[in-house]
Design an enzyme around this catalytic site. Structure first.
Site, PDB file in Angstrom:
ATOM      1  N   LYS A   1       0.844  -1.207   0.000  1.00 62.18           N
ATOM      2  CA  LYS A   1       0.000   0.000   0.000  1.00 62.18           C
ATOM      3  C   LYS A   1       0.874   1.250   0.000  1.00 62.18           C
ATOM      4  O   LYS A   1       0.666   2.178  -0.767  1.00 62.18           O
ATOM      5  CB  LYS A   1      -0.883   0.014   1.251  1.00 62.18           C
ATOM      6  CG  LYS A   1      -1.526   1.354   1.573  1.00 62.18           C
ATOM      7  CD  LYS A   1      -2.409   1.309   2.788  1.00 62.18           C
ATOM      8  CE  LYS A   1      -1.689   1.603   4.068  1.00 62.18           C
ATOM      9  NZ  LYS A   1      -1.403   3.020   4.319  1.00 62.18           N
ATOM     10  N   ASN A   2       1.906   1.254   0.875  1.00 58.74           N
ATOM     11  CA  ASN A   2       2.691   2.478   1.077  1.00 58.74           C
ATOM     12  C   ASN A   2       3.716   2.735  -0.012  1.00 58.74           C
ATOM     13  O   ASN A   2       4.420   3.735   0.024  1.00 58.74           O
ATOM     14  CB  ASN A   2       3.339   2.477   2.473  1.00 58.74           C
ATOM     15  CG  ASN A   2       2.275   2.582   3.555  1.00 58.74           C
ATOM     16  OD1 ASN A   2       1.121   2.899   3.264  1.00 58.74           O
ATOM     17  ND2 ASN A   2       2.642   2.288   4.777  1.00 58.74           N
TER      18      ASN A   2
ATOM     19  N   CYS B   1      -4.845  12.244  12.725  1.00 61.13           N
ATOM     20  CA  CYS B   1      -5.548  10.956  12.751  1.00 61.13           C
ATOM     21  C   CYS B   1      -5.278  10.346  14.127  1.00 61.13           C
ATOM     22  O   CYS B   1      -4.697  10.982  14.994  1.00 61.13           O
ATOM     23  CB  CYS B   1      -5.044  10.060  11.626  1.00 61.13           C
ATOM     24  SG  CYS B   1      -3.373   9.550  11.906  1.00 61.13           S
TER      25      CYS B   1
ATOM     26  N   ARG C   1       0.433  14.295  12.474  1.00 64.14           N
ATOM     27  CA  ARG C   1       0.752  14.048  11.054  1.00 64.14           C
ATOM     28  C   ARG C   1       1.076  15.381  10.331  1.00 64.14           C
ATOM     29  O   ARG C   1       0.403  15.782   9.387  1.00 64.14           O
ATOM     30  CB  ARG C   1      -0.390  13.318  10.358  1.00 64.14           C
ATOM     31  CG  ARG C   1      -0.900  12.082  11.089  1.00 64.14           C
ATOM     32  CD  ARG C   1       0.129  11.003  11.316  1.00 64.14           C
ATOM     33  NE  ARG C   1       0.647  10.395  10.123  1.00 64.14           N
ATOM     34  CZ  ARG C   1       0.081   9.367   9.508  1.00 64.14           C
ATOM     35  NH1 ARG C   1      -1.053   8.894   9.947  1.00 64.14           N
ATOM     36  NH2 ARG C   1       0.640   8.849   8.435  1.00 64.14           N
TER      37      ARG C   1
ATOM     38  N   ASP D   1       4.630   0.449  12.004  1.00 63.40           N
ATOM     39  CA  ASP D   1       3.364  -0.098  11.490  1.00 63.40           C
ATOM     40  C   ASP D   1       3.117  -1.530  11.924  1.00 63.40           C
ATOM     41  O   ASP D   1       2.048  -2.076  11.652  1.00 63.40           O
ATOM     42  CB  ASP D   1       3.335  -0.033   9.953  1.00 63.40           C
ATOM     43  CG  ASP D   1       3.166   1.383   9.466  1.00 63.40           C
ATOM     44  OD1 ASP D   1       3.349   1.621   8.264  1.00 63.40           O
ATOM     45  OD2 ASP D   1       2.880   2.260  10.306  1.00 63.40           O
TER      46      ASP D   1
ATOM     47  N   ARG E   1      -8.851  -0.222   4.768  1.00 59.40           N
ATOM     48  CA  ARG E   1      -8.001   0.771   4.083  1.00 59.40           C
ATOM     49  C   ARG E   1      -6.655   0.165   3.716  1.00 59.40           C
ATOM     50  O   ARG E   1      -6.005   0.604   2.780  1.00 59.40           O
ATOM     51  CB  ARG E   1      -7.768   1.988   4.986  1.00 59.40           C
ATOM     52  CG  ARG E   1      -8.978   2.867   5.166  1.00 59.40           C
ATOM     53  CD  ARG E   1      -8.606   4.120   5.932  1.00 59.40           C
ATOM     54  NE  ARG E   1      -7.428   4.749   5.327  1.00 59.40           N
ATOM     55  CZ  ARG E   1      -6.710   5.688   5.951  1.00 59.40           C
ATOM     56  NH1 ARG E   1      -7.039   6.080   7.163  1.00 59.40           N
ATOM     57  NH2 ARG E   1      -5.669   6.231   5.363  1.00 59.40           N
TER      58      ARG E   1
END
Ligand code: EPZ
Length: 423
Positions: free
Chosen positions: A22-23, A116, A121, A304, A396
């Protein structure tokens, strides 16, 4: 909004194939804005964040269309320069369109990303880098207006090896006039994947994956076909899950070289890890042992995977200490784990986890992508059936998590939630 209903106690067995990262995919999609042509990105995960980024590109005038797990992005025509708030508020990573838009159009209007559940962030490092390259900013109605009539190369030293700042500045620097040096650059595999695609497109980049990157600006880029690297965080999530439940799982497409420290830590906790060139096999036959871990930018332990490790250590033998150095408030989910009987105390950046014999099922919520994955891991090992609400957070970042866990023998099903969704 959906919930996952997970019955714990089943050991995981079999093999699971890891999706594209994803990243990395999100940034590769942004990089496609640099080329006046049709870019094809292969191995893009079908997850909410990639659908959101595809919509951002569409709104910018770069048509994005799916062909299976490949995404075709046509940025031939003139581009819009505004990204709407409703998309940026869903996914702060949209901010990485700023770099390519400045390089190609010399201006951009991007909604300011909100905070978030894991921290404020900020994007100050992104903006400082762009300013060094000659960009100027103004703000109105929650939007950032950036103008850079002519981006020029600059010496940029990042206060912190920020992944997003490194990528955003990189995607501007490749099209700037002259040479840019990024000191204290982030070194994540996803940065190296982005640099590899940019070089394929015609960029001149040295030092990707090291702390110092040197970029010589070029005029114009070629649209290319590029395959996203496997998602090391998804691979790590499955590896931690089998350590929590016991069993033996082969993680197809898992790259051991992207998970060195994670696999070492799981070995310390008692797992047997066997790395092959395109897969990693993880076996666990006993209750996990306590370990200590500290999260750091790559190649340190990835933040993560910190929540997932906390879920594993909550029922380990002994007391573990986890230090979170990357985000200022990434322990919010601990209260949810403690509702399942965990004994975790947090103090600033530190968490002390006293291992309990077994967690017990309780209604809990997913607070963000990785905290949600941690609750799934806790539920897989817990006694009883756990309801995890707000599972859209997990969607997500994970493609069909319940389907893949079920294929490994877990008892997981998705149901509509009877409760109001937490925003
Ligand atoms: C990327 O976020 C990832 N997201 C995150 O993954 C990941 O946790 C993070 O890198 C660290 O590895 C994507 O790639 C889409 P940072 P990013 O800039 O780029 C501070 C997931 O679950 N900072 O390296 O936003 C910041 O506040 C997500 O997949 C500034 O102060 O991370 C944070 O404390 C979660 N100013 C730290 O640096 C800035 O200008 C790390 O942020 C930028 C960042």
């Amino acid at each position: 909004m959906d919930r996952l209903v997970v019955t714990g106690g089943t050991r995981l067995h079999g093999s699971v194939r890891i999706s594209g990262a994803k990243n990395s995919a999100l940034k590769l999609m942004a990089a496609s804005l640099l080329a006046e042509g049709e870019t094809v990105i292969e191995n893009v995960p079908h997850i909410a964040d990639c659908l959101t980024m595809a919509e951002v590109l569409d709104r910018l005038g770069a048509g994005a269309s799916w062909e299976g797990s490949s995404l075709r992005i046509d940025a031939s025509g003139a581009l819009e320069v505004e990204t709407p708030y409703e998309l940026v508020s869903q996914m702060r990573a949209s901010i990485v369109v700023l770099g390519p838009l400045l390089a190609r159009q010399g201006r951009a209007r991007v909604a300011m990303p909100g905070g978030c559940n894991i921290g404020s962030r900020k994007i100050d490092l992104h903006l400082k880098g762009f300013e060094r390259m000659g960009a100027r900013f103004s703000y109105d109605h929650g939007f950032l207006n950036a103008t850079a009539p002519s981006l020029r190369g600059a010496m940029i030293s990042l206060d912190f090896p920020s992944v997003g700042a490194t990528e955003n500045i990189l995607m501007a620097a490749v099209g700037a006039t002259g040479t840019t040096v990024i000191e204290n650059a982030a070194r994540e595999p996803e940065i190296q994947d982005l640099a590899a695609m940019l070089v394929q497109m015609g960029a001149k980049i040295d030092g990707a994956g090291s702390t110092t990157m040197e970029i010589h600006g070029v005029d114009g880029f070629t649209a290319v076909r590029h395959r996203v690297i496997p998602d090391r965080i998804e691979a790590g999530t499955f590896a931690i899950a089998v350590c929590a439940t016991g069993g033996s799982v082969t993680i197809e497409e898992g790259r051991a070289e992207h998970l060195d420290l994670v696999l070492d830590k799981l070995g310390e906790a008692g797992a047997t890890v066997e790395a092959k060139d395109r897969s990693v096999r993880v076996e666990m036959s006993e209750r996990p042992r306590q370990i200590d871990l500290v999260t750091l930018p790559f190649p340190g332990f990835p933040t993560d995977l910190q929540p997932q490790m906390m879920a594993l250590l909550a029922a380990a033998r002994g007391t573990s200490i986890v230090t979170e150095n990357v985000f200022e408030s990434r322990f919010m989910f601990v209260d949810e784990l403690n509702r399942m009987g965990a004994d975790i105390r947090t103090e600033g950046h530190h968490a002390v986890i006293r291992g309990v014999d077994r967690l017990s099922a309780a209604p809990v919520r997913a607070l963000d992508i990785r905290a949600g994955a941690a609750m799934v891991i806790a539920a897989l090992a817990a006694d009883g059936t756990t309801d995890i609400a707000d599972i859209h957070h997990v969607d997500r970042g994970y493609e069909d998590l319940e389907g893949r866990l079920t294929s490994l023998g877990a008892e997981v099903r998705r149901e509509p939630s009877p409760w109001p969704a937490e925003r």
